[in-house]
Scaffold this motif. Structure first.
Motif, PDB file in Angstrom:
ATOM      1  N   LYS A 173     -31.300 -26.977  10.375  1.00 44.99           N
ATOM      2  CA  LYS A 173     -31.099 -25.583   9.989  1.00 44.99           C
ATOM      3  C   LYS A 173     -29.825 -25.018  10.616  1.00 44.99           C
ATOM      4  CE  LYS A 173     -34.589 -23.156   8.875  1.00 44.99           C
ATOM      5  NZ  LYS A 173     -35.038 -22.524   7.619  1.00 44.99           N
ATOM      6  N   THR A 174     -29.586 -25.374  11.872  1.00 41.56           N
ATOM      7  CA  THR A 174     -28.400 -24.855  12.561  1.00 41.56           C
ATOM      8  C   THR A 174     -27.125 -25.352  11.875  1.00 41.56           C
ATOM      9  OG1 THR A 174     -29.584 -24.737  14.649  1.00 41.56           O
ATOM     10  CG2 THR A 174     -27.189 -24.781  14.786  1.00 41.56           C
ATOM     11  N   ALA A 175     -27.138 -26.616  11.449  1.00 41.69           N
ATOM     12  CA  ALA A 175     -25.956 -27.161  10.761  1.00 41.69           C
ATOM     13  C   ALA A 175     -25.645 -26.322   9.526  1.00 41.69           C
ATOM     14  CB  ALA A 175     -26.199 -28.619  10.384  1.00 41.69           C
ATOM     15  N   GLY A 176     -26.682 -25.928   8.798  1.00 42.55           N
ATOM     16  CA  GLY A 176     -26.491 -25.092   7.609  1.00 42.55           C
ATOM     17  C   GLY A 176     -25.884 -23.739   7.966  1.00 42.55           C
ATOM     18  N   GLU A 177     -26.348 -23.155   9.046  1.00 40.48           N
ATOM     19  CA  GLU A 177     -25.823 -21.843   9.476  1.00 40.48           C
ATOM     20  C   GLU A 177     -24.358 -21.967   9.897  1.00 40.48           C
ATOM     21  OE1 GLU A 177     -27.616 -18.928   9.431  1.00 40.48           O
ATOM     22  OE2 GLU A 177     -29.388 -19.986   8.665  1.00 40.48           O
ATOM     23  N   LEU A 178     -24.034 -23.025  10.632  1.00 42.51           N
ATOM     24  CA  LEU A 178     -22.649 -23.209  11.092  1.00 42.51           C
ATOM     25  C   LEU A 178     -21.722 -23.418   9.903  1.00 42.51           C
ATOM     26  CD1 LEU A 178     -23.207 -25.507  14.227  1.00 42.51           C
ATOM     27  CD2 LEU A 178     -22.525 -23.091  14.227  1.00 42.51           C
ATOM     28  N   GLU A 179     -22.216 -24.122   8.906  1.00 41.72           N
ATOM     29  CA  GLU A 179     -21.400 -24.352   7.714  1.00 41.72           C
ATOM     30  C   GLU A 179     -21.087 -23.010   7.038  1.00 41.72           C
ATOM     31  OE1 GLU A 179     -20.361 -24.841   3.642  1.00 41.72           O
ATOM     32  OE2 GLU A 179     -22.318 -24.075   4.252  1.00 41.72           O
ATOM     33  N   ARG A 180     -22.086 -22.120   6.997  1.00 45.41           N
ATOM     34  CA  ARG A 180     -21.865 -20.795   6.400  1.00 45.41           C
ATOM     35  C   ARG A 180     -20.865 -19.990   7.228  1.00 45.41           C
ATOM     36  NH1 ARG A 180     -21.392 -19.647   2.289  1.00 45.41           N
ATOM     37  NH2 ARG A 180     -21.945 -17.451   2.462  1.00 45.41           N
TER      38      ARG A 180
END
Lengths: 230, 276
Positions: free
Chosen positions: A89-96
């Motif tokens: 989930k964190t990877a997705g947030e960082l990508e955003r």
């Protein structure tokens, strides 16, 4: 926490964490640099921020790939399960966050020297606390500190208030001099992007808190100033 | 009321459709301060736990942790082991099954058991199922017996595969089918509780999946206690999980909680593969 009997399992979890921290480091400088580019009207710097985004996307894919493979092969449980869930989930947030920073860079390219310095400063001022939020939440991740994650989570309201005040400030510039409306519109989007980055940091704080404690932070218990209608 | 032994009138067995939350509301078996000794060596230390009806309770833990020994207390299988002694109270429907008044043979018809290695009798498929109802005098006619055999095989998900060859030996079936035959045999005497001691460890993944599907189906009617070495299996099939270590009950809780957020460090270390 002690090591797994199968040491490759520990190595794989550490590799995922290391990739995530690398992603975090890149997007943190993207936030700061994109806003410095606005502040100094530095188009080269803005372009440089834009070129860093594909690396963030690649790392997100890399983290996802590793996690899918790890789940299939190792069936993580308990803290391991929570940490891969949180990393995904964190990877997705960082990508955003990377995307939003890139977007600030793109908008910077649409501005020229005619934009008043005071307007530029406004956006640059907001970048500092936002990137600090990210810095602190990544620190909480690296050190496994649930309380530090909770502190970040609780302080998102400061970012929101900063955004509201910047919004009002931009409106006054645009009212005073309609020639600044075009630049002002871009800057409002930039400010909104920074505010969104703050929200993503809050989400990351929730994942980290869950990873460490196994408990959920309850969104409606977060301190929040009443909506100002913006 | 005689609570030991199969209730003849209760052909409907227990009701259906109980959901998970209801299932967790009252215990079927209440164990208090159970200890087991093999001669002088203590294998289980003062274990107290409640086992809920219409739910699967998984007992997990490393080899030699006492989980199988504890399981065998629930139908007094330890009685059959020389030198074994069980202390403490195990209440089923308010009655202490360790009481000398309780007939262990009748108790075992209430508390069925399925073992690691499928162990069909060297008899026909039909007779494997019919054996229990016959010796317990649970049926009055051949038609009744036929009905019990069919119903039990259906519930074990085996009927369609064996209905045309009921007279063939049980041992002619595949390993997975034999295990389902043993489950059918256990449920033929209308037990209240089914104990399973690593029921899938001798089976391939497909046969394992069929047994797990069956366990999920049986959960609607029975209280099931399963000992398994596969943590994934415990996580998949059970609603409650108890973790044993060195003869002690370390932690018991909802399966979701045990596998996502165990309270005890020893549980965490075991299920994440950090033990020892």
């Amino acid at each position: 926490m002690s090591e797994h009997i199968v040491s490759a399992f520990t190595d794989e979890l550490e590799k995922i964490a290391a990739d995530l921290m690398r992603m975090g480091g890149i997007v943190e400088t993207m936030i700061l640099d994109s806003c410095t580019a606005v502040d100094r009207n530095n188009h080269d710097m803005a372009r440089d921020v834009i070129t860093r985004d594909p690396e963030v996307d690649r790392l997100e894919e890399e983290v996802e790939r590793q996690i899918v493979s790890l789940i299939a092969r190792r069936q993580p449980m308990a803290h391991d399960l929570r940490s891969v869930f949180s990393a995904l989930k964190t990877a997705g947030e960082l990508e955003r966050i990377g995307d939003l920073s890139k977007n600030i860079g793109k908008r910077t390219l649409m501005l020229d020297e005619s934009v008043p310095v005071a307007m530029r400063h406004g956006v640059a001022r907001m970048a500092r606390p936002v990137s600090l939020q990210l810095h602190m939440v990544l620190d909480a991740y690296a050190t496994g500190n649930a309380e530090a994650a909770k502190t970040v989570w609780e302080s998102d309201d400061d970012i929101d208030q900063h955004y509201n005040s910047l919004f009002r400030e931009m409106l006054t510039y645009m009212i005073e001099d309609p020639r600044t409306i075009s630049a002002g519109a871009h800057m409002l989007f930039m400010a909104k992007n920074l505010e969104r980055i703050g929200d993503h940091c809050t989400n990351i704080a929730e994942f980290i808190y869950f990873q460490i404690t196994g408990e959920y932070l309850i969104p409606h218990e977060r301190p929040k100033t009443p909506n100002t209608g913006i | 009321m005689d609570t030991v032994g199969p209730a003849k009138a209760d052909l409907a067995l227990t009701g259906e459709g109980a959901d998970k939350t209801q299932a967790l509301t009252y215990p079927r078996i209440d164990c208090r301060n159970v200890s087991v000794y093999y001669d002088d060596k203590q294998a289980v230390f003062d274990v107290s736990l409640a086992i809920h009806d219409r739910a699967v309770t998984a007992l997990i833990g490393p080899s030699g942790c006492g989980k199988s020994t504890f399981l065998r207390c629930l139908n007094r299988m330890n009685d059959t082991i020389e030198g074994a002694k069980v202390t403490g109270d195990i209440f089923m429907e308010g009655e202490n099954i360790n009481s000398p008044d309780v007939d262990p043979v009748l108790l075992r018809s209430r508390v069925g058991m399925v073992f690691q290695k499928p162990n069909p009798f060297p008899k026909s498929i039909y007779d494997n199922i019919a054996y229990g109802p016959r010796i317990h005098g649970m049926v009055d006619s051949r038609e009744d017996l036929d009905a019990v055999v069919e119903k039990s095989l259906r519930r074990a998900g085996l009927w369609e595969e064996v209905k045309d060859r009921l007279s063939q030996p049980g041992t002619s079936l595949s390993g997975g089918q034999q295990q389902r035959l043993c489950i059918a045999r256990a449920i033929a005497v209308r037990p209240e509780v089914i104990l399973m001691d690593e029921p899938c460890s001798a089976l391939d993944p497909i046969a394992t999946a069929r047994i797990e599907e069956l366990i999920d189906e049986l959960r609607k009617r029975y209280c099931i206690v399963i000992v398994t070495h596969s943590m994934q299996q415990a996580a998949r099939v059970s609603q409650r999980t108890a973790f044993f270590h060195l003869g002690n009950l370390v932690e018991m809780g909802d399966t979701d909680q045990i596998f996502t957020n165990p309270r005890e460090r020893r549980t965490e270390d075991y299920i994440t593969g950090r033990f020892g």
